[in-house]
Design an enzyme around this catalytic site. Structure first.
Site, PDB file in Angstrom:
ATOM      1  N   GLN A 136      53.358 -47.793  49.985  1.00 23.57           N
ATOM      2  CA  GLN A 136      53.999 -47.724  48.285  1.00 23.57           C
ATOM      3  C   GLN A 136      53.001 -48.596  47.703  1.00 23.57           C
ATOM      4  O   GLN A 136      52.519 -48.606  46.531  1.00 23.57           O
ATOM      5  CB  GLN A 136      55.247 -48.266  48.353  1.00 23.57           C
ATOM      6  CG  GLN A 136      55.765 -48.381  47.239  1.00 23.57           C
ATOM      7  CD  GLN A 136      56.238 -46.855  46.622  1.00 23.57           C
ATOM      8  OE1 GLN A 136      56.231 -45.607  47.457  1.00 23.57           O
ATOM      9  NE2 GLN A 136      56.214 -46.494  45.234  1.00 23.57           N
ATOM     10  N   TRP A 161      55.660 -43.972  36.973  1.00 24.81           N
ATOM     11  CA  TRP A 161      55.244 -42.802  37.816  1.00 24.81           C
ATOM     12  C   TRP A 161      55.311 -43.272  39.104  1.00 24.81           C
ATOM     13  O   TRP A 161      55.608 -42.206  40.090  1.00 24.81           O
ATOM     14  CB  TRP A 161      53.820 -42.217  37.424  1.00 24.81           C
ATOM     15  CG  TRP A 161      53.937 -41.314  35.870  1.00 24.81           C
ATOM     16  CD1 TRP A 161      53.406 -41.916  34.880  1.00 24.81           C
ATOM     17  CD2 TRP A 161      54.827 -40.423  35.670  1.00 24.81           C
ATOM     18  NE1 TRP A 161      53.784 -41.297  33.910  1.00 24.81           N
ATOM     19  CE2 TRP A 161      54.367 -39.919  34.221  1.00 24.81           C
ATOM     20  CE3 TRP A 161      55.297 -39.416  36.286  1.00 24.81           C
ATOM     21  CZ2 TRP A 161      55.193 -39.067  33.490  1.00 24.81           C
ATOM     22  CZ3 TRP A 161      56.367 -38.400  35.740  1.00 24.81           C
ATOM     23  CH2 TRP A 161      55.962 -38.442  34.317  1.00 24.81           C
ATOM     24  N   ALA A 216      56.701 -46.184  41.713  1.00 24.75           N
ATOM     25  CA  ALA A 216      57.582 -47.408  41.835  1.00 24.75           C
ATOM     26  C   ALA A 216      57.005 -48.511  42.275  1.00 24.75           C
ATOM     27  O   ALA A 216      55.925 -48.271  43.071  1.00 24.75           O
ATOM     28  CB  ALA A 216      58.714 -47.197  42.617  1.00 24.75           C
ATOM     29  N   SER A 226      61.100 -48.699  45.546  1.00 25.60           N
ATOM     30  CA  SER A 226      60.841 -47.003  45.554  1.00 25.60           C
ATOM     31  C   SER A 226      61.952 -46.541  46.514  1.00 25.60           C
ATOM     32  O   SER A 226      61.939 -47.183  47.867  1.00 25.60           O
ATOM     33  CB  SER A 226      59.493 -46.438  46.346  1.00 25.60           C
ATOM     34  OG  SER A 226      59.347 -45.423  46.710  1.00 25.60           O
ATOM     35  N   HIS A 230      61.538 -44.095  48.146  1.00 23.83           N
ATOM     36  CA  HIS A 230      61.017 -43.389  49.519  1.00 23.83           C
ATOM     37  C   HIS A 230      60.822 -44.271  50.380  1.00 23.83           C
ATOM     38  O   HIS A 230      60.778 -44.073  51.737  1.00 23.83           O
ATOM     39  CB  HIS A 230      59.542 -43.019  49.208  1.00 23.83           C
ATOM     40  CG  HIS A 230      59.164 -41.714  48.381  1.00 23.83           C
ATOM     41  ND1 HIS A 230      59.351 -40.634  48.908  1.00 23.83           N
ATOM     42  CD2 HIS A 230      59.104 -41.623  47.117  1.00 23.83           C
ATOM     43  CE1 HIS A 230      59.367 -39.588  48.106  1.00 23.83           C
ATOM     44  NE2 HIS A 230      59.138 -39.986  46.841  1.00 23.83           N
ATOM     45  N   ASP A 261      59.670 -35.974  48.354  1.00 20.78           N
ATOM     46  CA  ASP A 261      59.034 -35.024  47.429  1.00 20.78           C
ATOM     47  C   ASP A 261      58.711 -33.493  47.956  1.00 20.78           C
ATOM     48  O   ASP A 261      58.053 -33.408  48.788  1.00 20.78           O
ATOM     49  CB  ASP A 261      57.675 -35.686  46.932  1.00 20.78           C
ATOM     50  CG  ASP A 261      58.019 -36.938  46.149  1.00 20.78           C
ATOM     51  OD1 ASP A 261      59.004 -37.312  45.622  1.00 20.78           O
ATOM     52  OD2 ASP A 261      56.917 -37.764  46.228  1.00 20.78           O
ATOM     53  N   GLU A 280      60.534 -35.966  37.069  1.00 18.22           N
ATOM     54  CA  GLU A 280      59.846 -35.798  38.610  1.00 18.22           C
ATOM     55  C   GLU A 280      60.512 -34.526  39.017  1.00 18.22           C
ATOM     56  O   GLU A 280      61.552 -34.907  39.702  1.00 18.22           O
ATOM     57  CB  GLU A 280      59.880 -37.049  39.360  1.00 18.22           C
ATOM     58  CG  GLU A 280      58.987 -37.737  39.012  1.00 18.22           C
ATOM     59  CD  GLU A 280      58.735 -39.048  39.887  1.00 18.22           C
ATOM     60  OE1 GLU A 280      59.366 -38.946  41.020  1.00 18.22           O
ATOM     61  OE2 GLU A 280      57.745 -39.842  39.781  1.00 18.22           O
TER      62      GLU A 280
HETATM   63 ZN   LIG Z   1      59.110 -39.065  45.083  1.00 13.67          ZN
END
Ligand SMILES: [Zn+2]
Length: 240
Positions: free
Chosen positions: A118, A146, A148, A153, A155, A162, A210
Protein backbone atom coordinates in the site's frame (compact mmCIF):
# COMPACT_ATOMS: atom_id res chain seq x y z
CA UNK A 1 -101.65 13.83 0.81
CA UNK A 2 -101.18 10.12 1.33
CA UNK A 3 -99.65 9.89 -2.10
CA UNK A 4 -97.21 12.74 -1.32
CA UNK A 5 -96.12 11.04 1.93
CA UNK A 6 -95.46 7.80 0.07
CA UNK A 7 -93.40 9.69 -2.47
CA UNK A 8 -91.34 11.33 0.32
CA UNK A 9 -90.79 8.00 2.02
CA UNK A 10 -89.60 6.47 -1.24
CA UNK A 11 -87.27 9.42 -1.81
CA UNK A 12 -85.88 9.18 1.74
CA UNK A 13 -85.30 5.44 1.45
CA UNK A 14 -83.53 5.92 -1.87
CA UNK A 15 -81.25 8.54 -0.28
CA UNK A 16 -80.42 6.30 2.69
CA UNK A 17 -79.80 3.44 0.29
CA UNK A 18 -77.47 5.51 -1.86
CA UNK A 19 -75.50 6.82 1.13
CA UNK A 20 -75.20 3.31 2.53
CA UNK A 21 -74.04 1.97 -0.80
CA UNK A 22 -71.45 4.75 -1.10
CA UNK A 23 -70.03 3.89 2.32
CA UNK A 24 -69.79 0.20 1.48
CA UNK A 25 -67.99 1.01 -1.79
CA UNK A 26 -65.62 3.38 0.01
CA UNK A 27 -64.65 0.78 2.61
CA UNK A 28 -64.15 -1.85 -0.06
CA UNK A 29 -61.88 0.55 -1.96
CA UNK A 30 -59.77 1.37 1.10
CA UNK A 31 -59.48 -2.28 2.02
CA UNK A 32 -58.58 -3.24 -1.53
CA UNK A 33 -55.87 -0.58 -1.62
CA UNK A 34 -54.44 -1.86 1.62
CA UNK A 35 -54.16 -5.39 0.35
CA UNK A 36 -52.71 -4.11 -2.92
CA UNK A 37 -49.38 -3.14 -1.31
CA UNK A 38 -46.93 -5.36 -3.19
CA UNK A 39 -45.44 -8.04 -0.98
CA UNK A 40 -41.87 -6.86 -1.61
CA UNK A 41 -42.80 -3.37 -0.34
CA UNK A 42 -44.30 -4.92 2.74
CA UNK A 43 -41.08 -6.83 3.22
CA UNK A 44 -39.07 -3.61 2.81
CA UNK A 45 -41.25 -1.83 5.36
CA UNK A 46 -40.71 -4.70 7.76
CA UNK A 47 -36.97 -4.98 7.23
CA UNK A 48 -36.56 -1.24 7.72
CA UNK A 49 -37.98 -1.60 11.18
CA UNK A 50 -35.56 -4.36 12.11
CA UNK A 51 -32.29 -2.92 13.30
CA UNK A 52 -29.38 -4.86 11.85
CA UNK A 53 -26.74 -6.18 14.20
CA UNK A 54 -23.30 -4.68 14.06
CA UNK A 55 -20.50 -7.11 13.43
CA UNK A 56 -16.82 -7.08 12.63
CA UNK A 57 -17.43 -7.14 8.89
CA UNK A 58 -18.77 -3.58 9.17
CA UNK A 59 -15.49 -2.24 10.53
CA UNK A 60 -15.08 1.21 9.05
CA UNK A 61 -11.72 1.98 7.54
CA UNK A 62 -11.42 5.28 5.70
CA UNK A 63 -9.47 8.56 5.67
CA UNK A 64 -10.46 9.12 9.30
CA UNK A 65 -10.26 5.55 10.57
CA UNK A 66 -7.14 3.41 10.55
CA UNK A 67 -7.33 -0.37 10.56
CA UNK A 68 -7.71 -1.33 14.24
CA UNK A 69 -4.62 -2.84 15.87
CA UNK A 70 -6.73 -5.82 16.89
CA UNK A 71 -7.67 -6.63 13.28
CA UNK A 72 -6.83 -10.25 12.48
CA UNK A 73 -5.78 -11.22 8.99
CA UNK A 74 -6.96 -14.69 8.02
CA UNK A 75 -6.58 -15.18 4.29
CA UNK A 76 -7.40 -17.69 1.59
CA UNK A 77 -5.20 -17.74 -1.48
CA UNK A 78 -7.02 -17.57 -4.81
CA UNK A 79 -5.96 -19.51 -7.88
CA UNK A 80 -4.56 -16.33 -9.49
CA UNK A 81 -2.24 -15.66 -6.55
CA UNK A 82 -4.46 -13.01 -4.93
CA UNK A 83 -5.65 -13.42 -1.33
CA UNK A 84 -8.91 -12.58 0.40
CA UNK A 85 -10.31 -12.76 3.93
CA UNK A 86 -11.47 -16.28 4.72
CA UNK A 87 -15.00 -15.08 5.56
CA UNK A 88 -15.43 -13.40 2.17
CA UNK A 89 -13.96 -16.22 0.12
CA UNK A 90 -16.99 -18.53 -0.44
CA UNK A 91 -19.23 -15.65 -1.50
CA UNK A 92 -16.55 -14.15 -3.73
CA UNK A 93 -16.03 -17.50 -5.43
CA UNK A 94 -19.78 -17.90 -5.93
CA UNK A 95 -20.07 -14.38 -7.36
CA UNK A 96 -17.25 -15.02 -9.83
CA UNK A 97 -18.73 -18.41 -10.81
CA UNK A 98 -22.19 -16.94 -11.35
CA UNK A 99 -20.81 -14.03 -13.39
CA UNK A 100 -18.89 -16.48 -15.60
CA UNK A 101 -22.02 -18.60 -15.99
CA UNK A 102 -23.59 -15.49 -17.54
CA UNK A 103 -20.85 -15.49 -20.17
CA UNK A 104 -18.88 -12.70 -18.47
CA UNK A 105 -15.13 -12.55 -17.83
CA UNK A 106 -14.47 -10.74 -14.55
CA UNK A 107 -10.88 -10.56 -13.35
CA UNK A 108 -9.70 -9.89 -9.81
CA UNK A 109 -6.81 -7.50 -10.30
CA UNK A 110 -6.20 -6.58 -6.66
CA UNK A 111 -7.26 -7.90 -3.27
CA UNK A 112 -5.31 -8.19 -0.01
CA UNK A 113 -2.35 -5.81 0.24
CA UNK A 114 0.39 -5.58 2.82
CA UNK A 115 1.35 -2.26 4.41
CA UNK A 116 4.47 -2.20 2.20
CA UNK A 117 2.47 -2.74 -0.96
CA UNK A 118 0.00 0.00 0.00
CA UNK A 119 2.90 2.33 0.82
CA UNK A 120 4.44 1.71 -2.63
CA UNK A 121 1.15 2.33 -4.42
CA UNK A 122 0.55 5.50 -2.43
CA UNK A 123 4.08 6.81 -3.06
CA UNK A 124 3.68 6.24 -6.80
CA UNK A 125 0.40 8.14 -6.78
CA UNK A 126 1.96 11.02 -4.85
CA UNK A 127 4.76 11.27 -7.43
CA UNK A 128 2.12 11.48 -10.16
CA UNK A 129 0.56 14.50 -8.42
CA UNK A 130 3.77 16.28 -7.38
CA UNK A 131 4.15 18.29 -10.57
CA UNK A 132 0.67 19.75 -10.37
CA UNK A 133 0.84 20.47 -6.63
CA UNK A 134 2.45 23.33 -4.77
CA UNK A 135 3.49 21.24 -1.78
CA UNK A 136 4.09 17.67 -0.68
CA UNK A 137 0.95 17.85 1.52
CA UNK A 138 -1.15 18.89 -1.43
CA UNK A 139 0.25 16.07 -3.58
CA UNK A 140 -0.51 13.57 -0.81
CA UNK A 141 -4.00 14.95 -0.36
CA UNK A 142 -4.75 14.61 -4.07
CA UNK A 143 -3.20 11.13 -4.19
CA UNK A 144 -5.31 9.94 -1.27
CA UNK A 145 -8.47 10.55 -3.32
CA UNK A 146 -7.44 7.58 -5.47
CA UNK A 147 -5.07 5.52 -3.36
CA UNK A 148 -5.68 5.26 0.37
CA UNK A 149 -2.91 6.27 2.72
CA UNK A 150 -1.14 3.22 4.17
CA UNK A 151 -3.07 1.93 7.17
CA UNK A 152 -6.41 3.21 5.85
CA UNK A 153 -6.99 0.87 2.91
CA UNK A 154 -9.70 -1.77 2.96
CA UNK A 155 -7.35 -3.86 0.84
CA UNK A 156 -5.12 -4.18 3.90
CA UNK A 157 -8.05 -5.66 5.81
CA UNK A 158 -8.45 -8.43 3.24
CA UNK A 159 -12.10 -7.49 2.70
CA UNK A 160 -11.78 -5.58 -0.58
CA UNK A 161 -11.37 -6.72 -4.16
CA UNK A 162 -10.83 -4.77 -7.34
CA UNK A 163 -12.57 -6.58 -10.17
CA UNK A 164 -12.26 -5.53 -13.80
CA UNK A 165 -13.47 -6.86 -17.12
CA UNK A 166 -10.83 -9.01 -18.79
CA UNK A 167 -11.51 -7.05 -21.99
CA UNK A 168 -10.95 -3.68 -20.27
CA UNK A 169 -8.54 -3.58 -17.38
CA UNK A 170 -8.37 0.21 -17.11
CA UNK A 171 -9.10 1.51 -13.63
CA UNK A 172 -11.21 4.42 -14.80
CA UNK A 173 -14.87 5.28 -15.36
CA UNK A 174 -14.99 3.23 -18.57
CA UNK A 175 -15.18 0.17 -16.27
CA UNK A 176 -18.73 1.12 -15.41
CA UNK A 177 -19.84 0.53 -19.00
CA UNK A 178 -18.49 -3.02 -19.25
CA UNK A 179 -21.00 -5.86 -19.06
CA UNK A 180 -18.97 -7.29 -16.16
CA UNK A 181 -19.34 -4.16 -14.00
CA UNK A 182 -22.99 -3.73 -14.91
CA UNK A 183 -23.65 -7.25 -13.67
CA UNK A 184 -21.48 -6.86 -10.57
CA UNK A 185 -23.01 -3.51 -9.59
CA UNK A 186 -26.49 -5.04 -9.93
CA UNK A 187 -25.75 -8.31 -8.18
CA UNK A 188 -22.82 -7.89 -5.78
CA UNK A 189 -25.09 -7.42 -2.75
CA UNK A 190 -26.48 -10.93 -3.20
CA UNK A 191 -22.99 -12.17 -2.37
CA UNK A 192 -22.37 -9.78 0.52
CA UNK A 193 -20.38 -7.19 -1.43
CA UNK A 194 -21.04 -3.48 -1.88
CA UNK A 195 -19.78 -1.02 -4.46
CA UNK A 196 -17.84 0.88 -1.85
CA UNK A 197 -17.13 4.19 -3.57
CA UNK A 198 -20.19 5.22 -5.59
CA UNK A 199 -20.11 8.24 -7.87
CA UNK A 200 -22.43 10.37 -5.76
CA UNK A 201 -20.82 9.69 -2.38
CA UNK A 202 -17.28 10.99 -2.72
CA UNK A 203 -18.08 14.00 -0.53
CA UNK A 204 -18.55 11.47 2.27
CA UNK A 205 -16.06 8.75 1.40
CA UNK A 206 -13.37 11.20 0.20
CA UNK A 207 -12.53 8.62 -2.45
CA UNK A 208 -13.14 9.01 -6.19
CA UNK A 209 -15.67 6.93 -8.07
CA UNK A 210 -14.30 3.39 -8.34
CA UNK A 211 -16.66 1.15 -10.32
CA UNK A 212 -14.36 -1.81 -9.63
CA UNK A 213 -13.75 -1.72 -5.84
CA UNK A 214 -16.03 -4.09 -3.91
CA UNK A 215 -16.02 -4.41 -0.14
CA UNK A 216 -17.31 -7.45 1.70
CA UNK A 217 -19.74 -6.68 4.54
CA UNK A 218 -21.90 -9.84 4.50
CA UNK A 219 -25.23 -10.40 2.77
CA UNK A 220 -27.60 -8.78 5.26
CA UNK A 221 -25.76 -5.46 5.38
CA UNK A 222 -24.89 -5.47 1.68
CA UNK A 223 -28.54 -5.84 0.73
CA UNK A 224 -29.62 -2.89 2.86
CA UNK A 225 -26.74 -0.68 1.76
CA UNK A 226 -27.17 -1.31 -1.96
CA UNK A 227 -30.98 -1.19 -1.92
CA UNK A 228 -31.05 2.04 0.06
CA UNK A 229 -28.39 3.53 -2.22
CA UNK A 230 -26.23 4.65 0.68
CA UNK A 231 -22.54 4.23 1.41
CA UNK A 232 -21.01 2.40 4.37
CA UNK A 233 -20.48 5.63 6.34
CA UNK A 234 -24.17 6.56 5.94
CA UNK A 235 -25.29 3.06 6.83
CA UNK A 236 -23.30 3.06 10.06
CA UNK A 237 -24.63 6.53 10.94
CA UNK A 238 -28.21 5.50 10.23
CA UNK A 239 -28.39 2.18 12.04
CA UNK A 240 -25.72 2.18 14.73
ZN1 LIG B 1 -9.69 -1.18 -4.48
Amino acid sequence: MKYKLKKWCAFLLTCIGLIGFSFIMLFCFIDKNKSNVPSHEKATQQTQQIKPKKDELLTLVNYQNQIPDSWKIDLVKLSNGQSIDKRAYPDLQQMMDDARAQGLSPLICSSYRTQDKQQRLFNNEVVAYQQQSSSQEEAEEKASFWVARPGTSEHQMGLAVDIVATSNQQLDESQERTAEQQWLIQNCYKYGFILRYPNDKNQITKVGYEPWHYRYVGKEHAQKIMQEGICLEEYLDKYF
